[in-house]
Write a protein that holds these residues in place. Sequence first.
Motif, PDB file in Angstrom:
ATOM      1  N   GLY A  32      56.775  37.487  37.501  1.00 50.37           N
ATOM      2  CA  GLY A  32      57.785  36.308  37.262  1.00 50.37           C
ATOM      3  C   GLY A  32      57.182  34.918  37.420  1.00 50.37           C
ATOM      4  O   GLY A  32      57.825  33.882  37.204  1.00 50.37           O
ATOM      5  N   THR A  33      55.832  34.903  37.819  1.00 47.87           N
ATOM      6  CA  THR A  33      55.162  33.633  38.095  1.00 47.87           C
ATOM      7  C   THR A  33      54.919  33.208  36.659  1.00 47.87           C
ATOM      8  O   THR A  33      54.159  33.844  35.908  1.00 47.87           O
ATOM      9  N   ASP A  34      55.059  31.851  36.330  1.00 44.27           N
ATOM     10  CA  ASP A  34      54.618  31.427  34.976  1.00 44.27           C
ATOM     11  C   ASP A  34      53.648  30.091  35.201  1.00 44.27           C
ATOM     12  O   ASP A  34      54.226  29.224  36.114  1.00 44.27           O
ATOM     13  N   PRO A  35      52.701  30.097  34.834  1.00 46.27           N
ATOM     14  CA  PRO A  35      51.858  31.171  33.943  1.00 46.27           C
ATOM     15  C   PRO A  35      51.374  32.416  34.750  1.00 46.27           C
ATOM     16  O   PRO A  35      51.211  31.963  35.855  1.00 46.27           O
ATOM     17  N   GLY A  36      51.480  33.423  34.454  1.00 48.07           N
ATOM     18  CA  GLY A  36      50.735  34.619  35.233  1.00 48.07           C
ATOM     19  C   GLY A  36      49.232  34.197  35.305  1.00 48.07           C
ATOM     20  O   GLY A  36      48.514  33.622  34.499  1.00 48.07           O
ATOM     21  N   HIS A  37      48.655  34.474  36.346  1.00 48.70           N
ATOM     22  CA  HIS A  37      47.117  34.427  36.607  1.00 48.70           C
ATOM     23  C   HIS A  37      46.709  35.216  37.496  1.00 48.70           C
ATOM     24  O   HIS A  37      47.349  35.939  38.474  1.00 48.70           O
ATOM     25  N   ALA A  38      45.347  35.404  37.632  1.00 47.12           N
ATOM     26  CA  ALA A  38      44.613  36.327  38.275  1.00 47.12           C
ATOM     27  C   ALA A  38      43.315  35.758  38.951  1.00 47.12           C
ATOM     28  O   ALA A  38      42.605  34.752  38.079  1.00 47.12           O
ATOM     29  N   ALA A  39      42.643  35.936  39.764  1.00 47.63           N
ATOM     30  CA  ALA A  39      41.602  35.642  40.266  1.00 47.63           C
ATOM     31  C   ALA A  39      40.685  36.613  40.986  1.00 47.63           C
ATOM     32  O   ALA A  39      41.235  37.418  41.593  1.00 47.63           O
ATOM     33  N   VAL A  40      39.465  36.356  41.001  1.00 47.02           N
ATOM     34  CA  VAL A  40      38.489  37.386  41.676  1.00 47.02           C
ATOM     35  C   VAL A  40      37.484  36.455  42.291  1.00 47.02           C
ATOM     36  O   VAL A  40      36.764  35.403  41.941  1.00 47.02           O
ATOM     37  N   ASN A  41      37.342  36.371  43.689  1.00 46.57           N
ATOM     38  CA  ASN A  41      36.282  35.655  44.421  1.00 46.57           C
ATOM     39  C   ASN A  41      35.048  36.636  45.005  1.00 46.57           C
ATOM     40  O   ASN A  41      35.523  37.585  45.616  1.00 46.57           O
ATOM     41  N   VAL A  42      33.831  36.172  45.045  1.00 47.43           N
ATOM     42  CA  VAL A  42      32.915  37.118  45.343  1.00 47.43           C
ATOM     43  C   VAL A  42      32.017  36.272  46.290  1.00 47.43           C
ATOM     44  O   VAL A  42      31.554  35.273  45.791  1.00 47.43           O
ATOM     45  N   LEU A  43      31.562  36.727  47.508  1.00 45.06           N
ATOM     46  CA  LEU A  43      30.805  35.977  48.291  1.00 45.06           C
ATOM     47  C   LEU A  43      29.633  36.759  48.662  1.00 45.06           C
ATOM     48  O   LEU A  43      30.022  37.854  49.299  1.00 45.06           O
ATOM     49  N   HIS A  44      28.491  36.671  48.373  1.00 43.21           N
ATOM     50  CA  HIS A  44      27.275  37.373  48.640  1.00 43.21           C
ATOM     51  C   HIS A  44      26.876  36.930  50.019  1.00 43.21           C
ATOM     52  O   HIS A  44      26.695  35.847  50.454  1.00 43.21           O
ATOM     53  N   PRO A  45      25.886  37.891  50.788  1.00 47.42           N
ATOM     54  CA  PRO A  45      25.388  37.570  52.014  1.00 47.42           C
ATOM     55  C   PRO A  45      24.515  36.499  52.055  1.00 47.42           C
ATOM     56  O   PRO A  45      24.289  35.591  53.023  1.00 47.42           O
ATOM     57  N   ASP A  46      23.860  35.937  51.007  1.00 48.75           N
ATOM     58  CA  ASP A  46      23.143  34.714  50.760  1.00 48.75           C
ATOM     59  C   ASP A  46      23.686  33.422  50.476  1.00 48.75           C
ATOM     60  O   ASP A  46      23.165  32.518  50.322  1.00 48.75           O
ATOM     61  N   GLY A  47      25.245  33.705  50.525  1.00 51.37           N
ATOM     62  CA  GLY A  47      25.889  32.441  50.334  1.00 51.37           C
ATOM     63  C   GLY A  47      26.346  32.315  49.038  1.00 51.37           C
ATOM     64  O   GLY A  47      26.846  31.190  48.808  1.00 51.37           O
ATOM     65  N   LEU A  48      26.010  32.887  47.911  1.00 53.83           N
ATOM     66  CA  LEU A  48      26.489  32.749  46.577  1.00 53.83           C
ATOM     67  C   LEU A  48      28.096  33.057  46.503  1.00 53.83           C
ATOM     68  O   LEU A  48      28.375  34.110  46.901  1.00 53.83           O
ATOM     69  N   TYR A  49      28.662  32.011  46.124  1.00 55.32           N
ATOM     70  CA  TYR A  49      30.325  32.251  46.193  1.00 55.32           C
ATOM     71  C   TYR A  49      30.724  31.998  44.635  1.00 55.32           C
ATOM     72  O   TYR A  49      30.170  30.864  43.878  1.00 55.32           O
ATOM     73  N   ALA A  50      31.136  33.076  43.792  1.00 58.46           N
ATOM     74  CA  ALA A  50      31.704  32.871  42.693  1.00 58.46           C
ATOM     75  C   ALA A  50      33.081  33.189  42.482  1.00 58.46           C
ATOM     76  O   ALA A  50      33.639  33.855  43.189  1.00 58.46           O
ATOM     77  N   THR A  51      34.022  32.117  41.760  1.00 50.98           N
ATOM     78  CA  THR A  51      35.470  32.326  41.807  1.00 50.98           C
ATOM     79  C   THR A  51      35.697  32.342  40.118  1.00 50.98           C
ATOM     80  O   THR A  51      35.119  31.387  39.417  1.00 50.98           O
ATOM     81  N   ILE A  52      36.384  33.399  39.592  1.00 50.38           N
ATOM     82  CA  ILE A  52      36.698  33.164  38.203  1.00 50.38           C
ATOM     83  C   ILE A  52      38.288  33.472  38.319  1.00 50.38           C
ATOM     84  O   ILE A  52      38.918  34.357  39.083  1.00 50.38           O
ATOM     85  N   MET A  53      38.804  32.573  37.492  1.00 55.04           N
ATOM     86  CA  MET A  53      40.366  32.605  37.343  1.00 55.04           C
ATOM     87  C   MET A  53      40.845  32.788  35.881  1.00 55.04           C
ATOM     88  O   MET A  53      40.255  32.083  35.260  1.00 55.04           O
ATOM     89  N   LEU A  54      41.961  33.419  35.863  1.00 51.61           N
ATOM     90  CA  LEU A  54      42.389  33.472  34.428  1.00 51.61           C
ATOM     91  C   LEU A  54      43.852  33.301  34.488  1.00 51.61           C
ATOM     92  O   LEU A  54      44.540  33.731  35.232  1.00 51.61           O
ATOM     93  N   TRP A  55      44.150  32.520  33.474  1.00 53.33           N
ATOM     94  CA  TRP A  55      45.501  32.153  33.125  1.00 53.33           C
ATOM     95  C   TRP A  55      46.298  32.710  31.988  1.00 53.33           C
ATOM     96  O   TRP A  55      45.527  32.620  30.906  1.00 53.33           O
ATOM     97  N   GLN A  56      47.202  33.073  32.041  1.00 56.72           N
ATOM     98  CA  GLN A  56      47.959  33.635  30.774  1.00 56.72           C
ATOM     99  C   GLN A  56      48.411  32.523  29.900  1.00 56.72           C
ATOM    100  O   GLN A  56      49.529  32.840  29.289  1.00 56.72           O
ATOM    101  N   ALA A  57      47.899  31.482  29.811  1.00 51.58           N
ATOM    102  CA  ALA A  57      48.450  30.304  29.204  1.00 51.58           C
ATOM    103  C   ALA A  57      47.054  29.153  29.022  1.00 51.58           C
ATOM    104  O   ALA A  57      46.146  29.439  29.490  1.00 51.58           O
ATOM    105  N   PRO A  58      47.292  28.454  28.196  1.00 45.15           N
ATOM    106  CA  PRO A  58      46.176  27.388  27.766  1.00 45.15           C
ATOM    107  C   PRO A  58      45.881  26.326  29.177  1.00 45.15           C
ATOM    108  O   PRO A  58      44.913  25.589  28.816  1.00 45.15           O
ATOM    109  N   SER A  59      46.845  26.063  29.886  1.00 47.36           N
ATOM    110  CA  SER A  59      46.537  25.411  31.034  1.00 47.36           C
ATOM    111  C   SER A  59      47.323  26.008  32.279  1.00 47.36           C
ATOM    112  O   SER A  59      48.053  26.827  32.250  1.00 47.36           O
ATOM    113  N   GLN A  60      47.087  25.568  33.509  1.00 49.28           N
ATOM    114  CA  GLN A  60      47.600  25.963  34.640  1.00 49.28           C
ATOM    115  C   GLN A  60      49.151  25.490  34.855  1.00 49.28           C
ATOM    116  O   GLN A  60      49.845  26.219  35.726  1.00 49.28           O
TER     117      GLN A  60
END
Length: 180
Positions: free
Chosen positions: A126-154
């Motif tokens: 029911g949240t509009d727009p729908g969205h998901a995210a994955v956050n990854v933190l490696h032991p060496d400090g590499l931090y990646a965030t990928i976010m996906l929105w089910q719309a052309p903007s947040q």
Amino acid sequence: MGTGAAGVPGLLSDGRTADRTLPGPAASTTTGSASTTPKPTFTGTLPADRALATLTELLPTGLTHSSPPGGRRSGQLWVDDGHGKSLLEVHVSRQTSTASIRGHVFAGTSPSADGTLIASRQAPPGTDPGHAAVNVLHPDGLYATIMLWQAPSQSAPSTRTTPILTPAQLRAIATSPRWQ
């Protein structure tokens, strides 16, 4: 000290994995203080243009992509499979201190065998727009965030009933060794 190579799994654009050979140090046959630990390819924040180039290489086949206004500077990409445009965002950095991120983003998350933390979240129904995210933190400090929105903007209404990428595809992108 000599140079060598290490094989690591990579992700092809159609989602299949393939072995890739990355340059790395070979085992040293001499003694001394020389380190055989590979140096990171970047420090601080990975520039958005480099992050977007890697992101587009990791996308599954069948998707078109383009840059929204300002997207090349902010790590944003529009992706479309012909059933509605989605906004995909990428942020990659190398952190020198991870205590705050661990306590906030990864609270309650158990590390994998190599010490990497992975946290996935999805907007409640029911949240509009729908969205998901994955956050990854490696032991060496590499931090990646990928976010996906089910719309052309947040802030736009959803243009899709299902996400353009599955949770497994989003996780594979976020955990790819290509971010190193």
